[in-house]
Enzyme design. Sequence first.
Site, short mmCIF file in Angstrom:
data_model
loop_
_atom_site.label_atom_id
_atom_site.label_comp_id
_atom_site.label_asym_id
_atom_site.label_seq_id
_atom_site.Cartn_x
_atom_site.Cartn_y
_atom_site.Cartn_z
N LYS A 282 -39.63 -23.61 -18.62
CA LYS A 282 -40.93 -23.55 -17.94
C LYS A 282 -41.81 -24.80 -18.13
O LYS A 282 -41.67 -25.72 -17.35
CB LYS A 282 -41.66 -22.26 -18.33
N TYR B 99 -37.85 -12.03 -5.29
CA TYR B 99 -38.60 -10.82 -5.67
C TYR B 99 -39.36 -10.19 -4.52
O TYR B 99 -40.53 -9.85 -4.67
CB TYR B 99 -39.63 -11.14 -6.77
N ASP C 70 -37.35 -16.20 -27.62
CA ASP C 70 -37.38 -16.73 -26.26
C ASP C 70 -38.80 -17.25 -26.02
O ASP C 70 -39.73 -16.48 -25.77
CB ASP C 70 -37.00 -15.61 -25.27
N TYR D 289 -38.64 -9.48 -21.24
CA TYR D 289 -38.02 -10.12 -20.07
C TYR D 289 -37.35 -11.40 -20.52
O TYR D 289 -37.97 -12.24 -21.18
CB TYR D 289 -39.07 -10.44 -18.99
C1 LIG Z 1 -39.14 -17.18 -16.92
C2 LIG Z 1 -38.49 -16.65 -18.13
C3 LIG Z 1 -37.09 -16.65 -18.27
C4 LIG Z 1 -36.17 -17.07 -17.16
O1 LIG Z 1 -36.30 -18.40 -16.80
P1 LIG Z 1 -35.71 -18.90 -15.38
O2 LIG Z 1 -35.93 -20.36 -15.40
O3 LIG Z 1 -36.51 -18.19 -14.32
O4 LIG Z 1 -34.29 -18.51 -15.35
C5 LIG Z 1 -36.57 -16.20 -19.46
N1 LIG Z 1 -37.37 -15.79 -20.47
C6 LIG Z 1 -38.70 -15.79 -20.38
C7 LIG Z 1 -39.53 -15.35 -21.54
C8 LIG Z 1 -39.32 -16.20 -19.20
O5 LIG Z 1 -40.65 -16.17 -19.09
#
Ligand SMILES: *Cc1c(COP(=O)(O)O)cnc(C)c1O
Length: 422
Positions: free
Chosen positions: A271, A20, A242, A148
């Site tokens: 995460k 980024y 998500d 996102y």
């Molecule tokens: C960080 C994130 C992703 C992507 O995860 P990566 O491990 O970076 O590929 C997808 N969805 C959400 C809501 C996120 O915060």
Amino acid sequence: MALEDPDWLTAGARHVWRPYCQMKTAMPPLPVVATHGSRLVLADGRELVDGLASWWTACHGYNHPHIAAAVRQQLERMPHVMFGGLAHEPAYRLAARLAALLPGALDHVFFAESGSVAVEIAMKMALQFHINEGRRGRTRFLAFRGGYHGDTLATMTVCDPEEGMHALFSGVMPAQVIAGLPRDAAGEAALDALLIREGETIAAILVEPLIQGAGGMLIHDPEVLRRLRRLADRHGVLLIFDEIFTGFGRTGELFAMQAAGIEPDIVTLSKALTGGTLPLSAAVASRRVFQVFWSDDPEAALMHGPTYMGNPLACAAANACLDLFEAGTWRADVARVSAALARGLEPCRALAGVVDVRVLGAIGVVEFDAPVAVGALCARFAAEGAWIRPMGKVVYLTPALTTPDADLAVLTGAVRRVLGAD
Ligand SMILES: *Cc1c(COP(=O)(O)O)cnc(C)c1O
């Protein structure tokens, strides 16, 4: 830097392509040599309090001895084996524990290594769910402005097309349906009308529950999620949450969906899943979704399998991370962090250019009316002893849930001083 840059930094800087950033003009990165608790140790010996928990992963703080011991033990025994045709305790135990922790029928865990890949798998599951049921033509997704879901090609198509980082690639990948979140009854009616028109072409609705993270830390009411559940059911569309950012305590619930009291058909996790130690993600499907793949027909199977799927080291870390959640102090920690962020950031509301100050769980946000100068602000926060990296129009804090009060004060004090509220 007070001292000279380390050799590895100078030699490697010519070869590492950083995330980024415009490599030509970006501020140089800060060399980090160690971590502990809520802190990063820099090469020159300075310590910064981490306001971001390393992109929202290190929920229990860095180098937690319980997670470290679990990974060390697993490393001695078996670092990795392929998941095709073989089974191992760390992954099987983790799958059973995730299924028990997740609400209701979210019982079938498919492992991968990154968040984006988990979202891709959830999207693939949704597409094939309809194909296996004999419904053709449900080839698109409904997602939301401000959302996102990752950086890979398919996940880019379900991010906010303007605000997201992927506007450049519009036209390359199939266009999805991107709408506003149904924030009220009128919004629900509008989305209902959209689904009456286009629902037959839509496989699933994709949303980050309670807060859209990377799109700007935008909070919505749990009722929005109940509306989406109703709409998905009415139009025969799957609902994907998500929870890659929101999962594991960040919003004050173990999973954000619990604030709304409803379940999606598929949820993605990553995460904080391993407490910020190793890459791991999962797409978890409900019994109803899984049932549609359970068949004598080989064609009905989900043909997917990342090489490092269910990596034992990562699963051992995740099991240890869940032990810490099950010990139960996280709820009080989130409340403590939440109160400190609310108190510490509130004075920023009066600043010129600030349009909102908001807190949800262990997430604190100061939003400006225009994008902020990320690099310059990072340097000034670092000078105040804090690692804080703004995003677009927001300066935000998502510290480890275990961050001590004194370090929380360093973080909010740095925000107030740098933005000019103190
Ligand atoms: C960080 C994130 C992703 C992507 O995860 P990566 O491990 O970076 O590929 C997808 N969805 C959400 C809501 C996120 O915060």
